[in-house]
Scaffold this motif. Structure first.
Motif, mmCIF file in Angstrom:
data_model
loop_
_atom_site.group_PDB
_atom_site.id
_atom_site.type_symbol
_atom_site.label_atom_id
_atom_site.label_comp_id
_atom_site.label_asym_id
_atom_site.label_seq_id
_atom_site.Cartn_x
_atom_site.Cartn_y
_atom_site.Cartn_z
ATOM 1 N N THR A 131 30.994 23.163 60.157
ATOM 2 C CA THR A 131 32.357 22.632 60.076
ATOM 3 C C THR A 131 33.267 23.364 61.050
ATOM 4 O O THR A 131 34.077 22.752 61.754
ATOM 5 C CB THR A 131 32.902 22.763 58.645
ATOM 6 N N PHE A 132 33.107 24.679 61.114
ATOM 7 C CA PHE A 132 33.923 25.446 62.058
ATOM 8 C C PHE A 132 33.576 25.089 63.499
ATOM 9 O O PHE A 132 34.469 24.927 64.342
ATOM 10 C CB PHE A 132 33.746 26.943 61.830
ATOM 11 N N ALA A 133 32.272 24.951 63.799
ATOM 12 C CA ALA A 133 31.861 24.589 65.158
ATOM 13 C C ALA A 133 32.433 23.228 65.547
ATOM 14 O O ALA A 133 32.944 23.039 66.661
ATOM 15 C CB ALA A 133 30.336 24.572 65.256
ATOM 16 N N GLY A 134 32.373 22.259 64.624
ATOM 17 C CA GLY A 134 32.940 20.944 64.898
ATOM 18 C C GLY A 134 34.442 20.990 65.061
ATOM 19 O O GLY A 134 35.018 20.270 65.886
ATOM 20 N N SER A 135 35.100 21.861 64.273
ATOM 21 C CA SER A 135 36.555 21.952 64.354
ATOM 22 C C SER A 135 37.024 22.489 65.700
ATOM 23 O O SER A 135 38.143 22.185 66.143
ATOM 24 C CB SER A 135 37.103 22.827 63.224
ATOM 25 N N GLN A 136 36.163 23.285 66.363
ATOM 26 C CA GLN A 136 36.537 23.784 67.686
ATOM 27 C C GLN A 136 36.582 22.643 68.696
ATOM 28 O O GLN A 136 37.422 22.631 69.599
ATOM 29 C CB GLN A 136 35.535 24.854 68.128
ATOM 30 N N ALA A 137 35.661 21.676 68.554
ATOM 31 C CA ALA A 137 35.708 20.497 69.420
ATOM 32 C C ALA A 137 36.941 19.657 69.095
ATOM 33 O O ALA A 137 37.619 19.132 69.992
ATOM 34 C CB ALA A 137 34.441 19.674 69.240
ATOM 35 N N LEU A 138 37.237 19.522 67.810
ATOM 36 C CA LEU A 138 38.419 18.767 67.394
ATOM 37 C C LEU A 138 39.690 19.442 67.906
ATOM 38 O O LEU A 138 40.651 18.766 68.303
ATOM 39 C CB LEU A 138 38.462 18.658 65.867
ATOM 40 N N LEU A 139 39.690 20.755 67.908
ATOM 41 C CA LEU A 139 40.854 21.501 68.395
ATOM 42 C C LEU A 139 41.125 21.191 69.869
ATOM 43 O O LEU A 139 42.277 21.013 70.283
ATOM 44 C CB LEU A 139 40.621 22.998 68.198
ATOM 45 N N ILE A 140 40.067 21.122 70.665
ATOM 46 C CA ILE A 140 40.216 20.768 72.080
ATOM 47 C C ILE A 140 40.828 19.386 72.215
ATOM 48 O O ILE A 140 41.742 19.149 73.029
ATOM 49 C CB ILE A 140 38.842 20.819 72.794
ATOM 50 N N LEU A 141 40.350 18.466 71.378
ATOM 51 C CA LEU A 141 40.848 17.093 71.427
ATOM 52 C C LEU A 141 42.309 17.021 71.002
ATOM 53 O O LEU A 141 43.127 16.339 71.636
ATOM 54 C CB LEU A 141 39.987 16.218 70.506
ATOM 55 N N LEU A 142 42.663 17.729 69.936
ATOM 56 C CA LEU A 142 44.050 17.727 69.459
ATOM 57 C C LEU A 142 44.998 18.324 70.489
ATOM 58 O O LEU A 142 46.138 17.859 70.645
ATOM 59 C CB LEU A 142 44.146 18.500 68.138
ATOM 60 N N ASN A 143 44.542 19.347 71.200
ATOM 61 C CA ASN A 143 45.378 19.960 72.239
ATOM 62 C C ASN A 143 45.663 18.984 73.370
ATOM 63 O O ASN A 143 46.734 19.037 73.993
ATOM 64 C CB ASN A 143 44.698 21.211 72.789
ATOM 65 N N GLY A 165 43.968 26.255 64.671
ATOM 66 C CA GLY A 165 42.541 26.288 64.354
ATOM 67 C C GLY A 165 42.276 25.944 62.898
ATOM 68 O O GLY A 165 41.321 25.234 62.572
ATOM 69 N N LEU A 166 43.148 26.432 61.994
ATOM 70 C CA LEU A 166 42.996 26.143 60.569
ATOM 71 C C LEU A 166 43.244 24.664 60.284
ATOM 72 O O LEU A 166 42.521 24.054 59.479
ATOM 73 C CB LEU A 166 43.965 27.006 59.757
ATOM 74 N N ILE A 167 44.232 24.082 60.968
ATOM 75 C CA ILE A 167 44.507 22.650 60.781
ATOM 76 C C ILE A 167 43.300 21.822 61.209
ATOM 77 O O ILE A 167 42.865 20.904 60.501
ATOM 78 C CB ILE A 167 45.759 22.232 61.577
ATOM 79 N N ALA A 168 42.737 22.154 62.384
ATOM 80 C CA ALA A 168 41.561 21.424 62.879
ATOM 81 C C ALA A 168 40.392 21.591 61.919
ATOM 82 O O ALA A 168 39.658 20.637 61.632
ATOM 83 C CB ALA A 168 41.187 21.917 64.271
#
Length: 496
Positions: A131-143, A165-168
């Motif tokens: 979940t954390f690894a996926g959230s890092q990709a989501l974080l890039i997208l959200l940025n 990072g916590l939101i993602a």
């Protein structure tokens, strides 16, 4: 319980009277709705996800050519498919989940340790980490999508993670939770939508990598700087190194595959569906991963093995959005099939009177946040060490389960004995299968030696070593003790 014959002897009320909730009861014929197509689509996301694409970059550093890596990935698919269909046979024949397959193998009390290792430690731990690894990709997208998103909180942290990072993380966690909470029905619908997207997006990305690299020859002849540390194996052992690494990734699903095959319309459905799905997915994965990674490296002008970095350097925002979105969906699919569903079933099996499947999903999901996986992944090698450890632990479990069902039990399970009355305090049943337990411990102990200095070679082949050793030890112990004198109650001590 076979599809015909014994079915009339049992019903929902029969198992409820004996203290079992519906989530670990054997599935009746009318509940087994998964076709070969459902199994074909089931594992596609587990192949095409962010950690697997990153792993191919590591495979290209061990001295094999790009073509050899592609062949190794395709060959490995047959080994993985064989593991899934063989260990899933008990589930498709009798409709039993993994938790009850463990009880059949290890005994009531004996099943608790491998159940905790697979469902709680591997399931919850890997759910949090992925979940954390996926959230890092989501974080890039959200940025990219929301200007100033990375500045939320002005650098402040909560429990060691930034607010963006916590939101993602929580967004990605919530989506994974919903898919897991919905169970197999929601997962089937999700994978049915995801499957064609994988072919379109990763097929398109493979074509892009081929074009920017300038064709087949440039990809195959790309000068790869091999790793400077660690053991460099001969080509044949490097193939097995790749097999072992991928089997480590599949160690969890390979052990608990009965949670899915229990819903198969027939054994043929799961065999045909899983073999075709796994092999076809890996053929696409072998071509796409090598083309994208090497093509992307040529495009960037330097070696780059992180697929997210390659995608992030594209000029087209919509291409970035779609590709990253599909990668996120595949990671969510993997999280559901490999982590949250097995964890929920195991929690239900460990506490059948208190926890059903949906409560298990809630407990596992909350626990995955409480372990703060972002702290566990502060070291870049943490995720690979975790996977190697899971492979070392679950390889022996899979070996013992397969030997027990096919050699010891000869593919026969007594449902009445397996689902004994939990309320009957005078039940005459052995709680431990000592032979299976000893074999598993020996296999795990030897596999984990690979984490000690000087034993790295064992770690590199830990799944194979643990699987083979545990299988052989169990066979030897079973037949050596087969004629052991009976105790006063007439129960041989090594029997379940």
């Amino acid at each position: 319980m076979e599809r015909q014959g014994n079915q009339e002897r049992y019903d929902k009320a029969f198992f409820e009277r004996r203290g079992y909730n519906k989530d670990i009861m054997p599935k009746m014929a009318d509940q087994r709705n998964n076709s070969a197509f459902n199994f074909f689509t089931l594992w596609m996301g587990a192949v095409h996800n962010i950690p697997n694409y990153t792993a191919v970059g590591g495979f290209l550093l061990i001295g094999l050519s790009p073509l050899q890596v592609m062949f190794a990935l395709i060959f490995s698919s047959f080994i993985i498919a064989l593991l899934l269909v063989v260990n899933g046979y008990a589930g498709s024949k009798y409709g039993i989940p993994f938790a009850m397959q463990l009880r059949e193998t290890y005994g009531e009390y004996g099943a608790k340790l491998p159940g905790i290792l697979r469902g709680v430690i591997a399931g919850i731990g890997w759910f949090g980490l992925q979940t954390f690894a996926g959230s890092q990709a989501l974080l890039i997208l959200l940025n990219k999508m929301i200007p100033g998103f990375s500045d939320i909180g002005n650098g402040a942290q909560i429990l060691g993670i930034s607010i963006p990072g916590l939101i993602a993380f929580l967004i990605f966690w919530a989506i994974s939770f919903v898919i897991g909470f919905g169970g197999g029905d929601i997962l089937n619908k999700f994978t049915a939508v995801l499957n064609p997207l994988i072919y379109i997006v990763f097929g398109g990305m493979a074509i892009w990598g081929f074009m920017v690299a300038g064709g087949w020859n440039n990809i195959m002849d790309y000068d790869i700087a091999t790793k400077e540390t660690g053991i460099i194996y001969p080509a044949i052992l490097s193939f097995f190194l790749i097999f072992n690494s991928l089997l480590g990734v599949w160690a969890g699903p390979g052990s608990s595959v009965a949670d899915f095959t229990q819903n198969a319309k027939s054994t043929k459905a799961q065999v045909v569906g899983q073999i075709s799905g796994i092999v076809v997915a890996h053929i696409l994965f072998a071509v796409a991963s090598v083309f994208i990674i090497i093509g992307g490296s040529i495009y960037l002008g330097h070696q780059e093995w992180n697929i997210l970095v390659i995608i992030n350097e594209w000029d087209n925002f919509w291409a970035i959005l779609i590709s990253t979105g599909v990668l996120l969906m595949t990671t969510i699919s993997t999280n559901a099939t490999s982590n949250i569903i097995p964890a929920a079933y195991q929690l239900s099996a460990l506490m059948p009177k208190l926890v059903n499947y949906k409560r298990g999903v809630i407990i596992a999901s909350v626990a995955s946040v409480l372990i703060m996986p972002w702290k566990l992944m502060e070291e870049e090698d943490s995720i690979f060490l975790f996977l190697n450890a899971i492979g070392a632990i679950l390889g022996p479990v899979a070996g013992v389960m397969i030997v027990h069902f096919f050699i010891v039990k000869r593919c026969q399970i007594d449902i009445d004995a397996l689902y004994f009355d939990l309320y009957d305090k005078n039940i005459k049943i052995k709680r431990f299968n000592i032979s299976a337990y000893i074999a598993t411990i020996v296999g795990v102990a030897i596999s984990l030696l690979g984490f000690l200095p000087g034993f790295t070679v064992i770690s590199d082949f830990s799944w194979f070593i643990g699987f083979i050793i545990a299988s052989i030890v169990y066979i030897v112990l079973h037949f050596a003790l087969k004629n052991f004198p009976k105790n006063k109650k007439g129960v041989k001590y090594h029997e379940v």
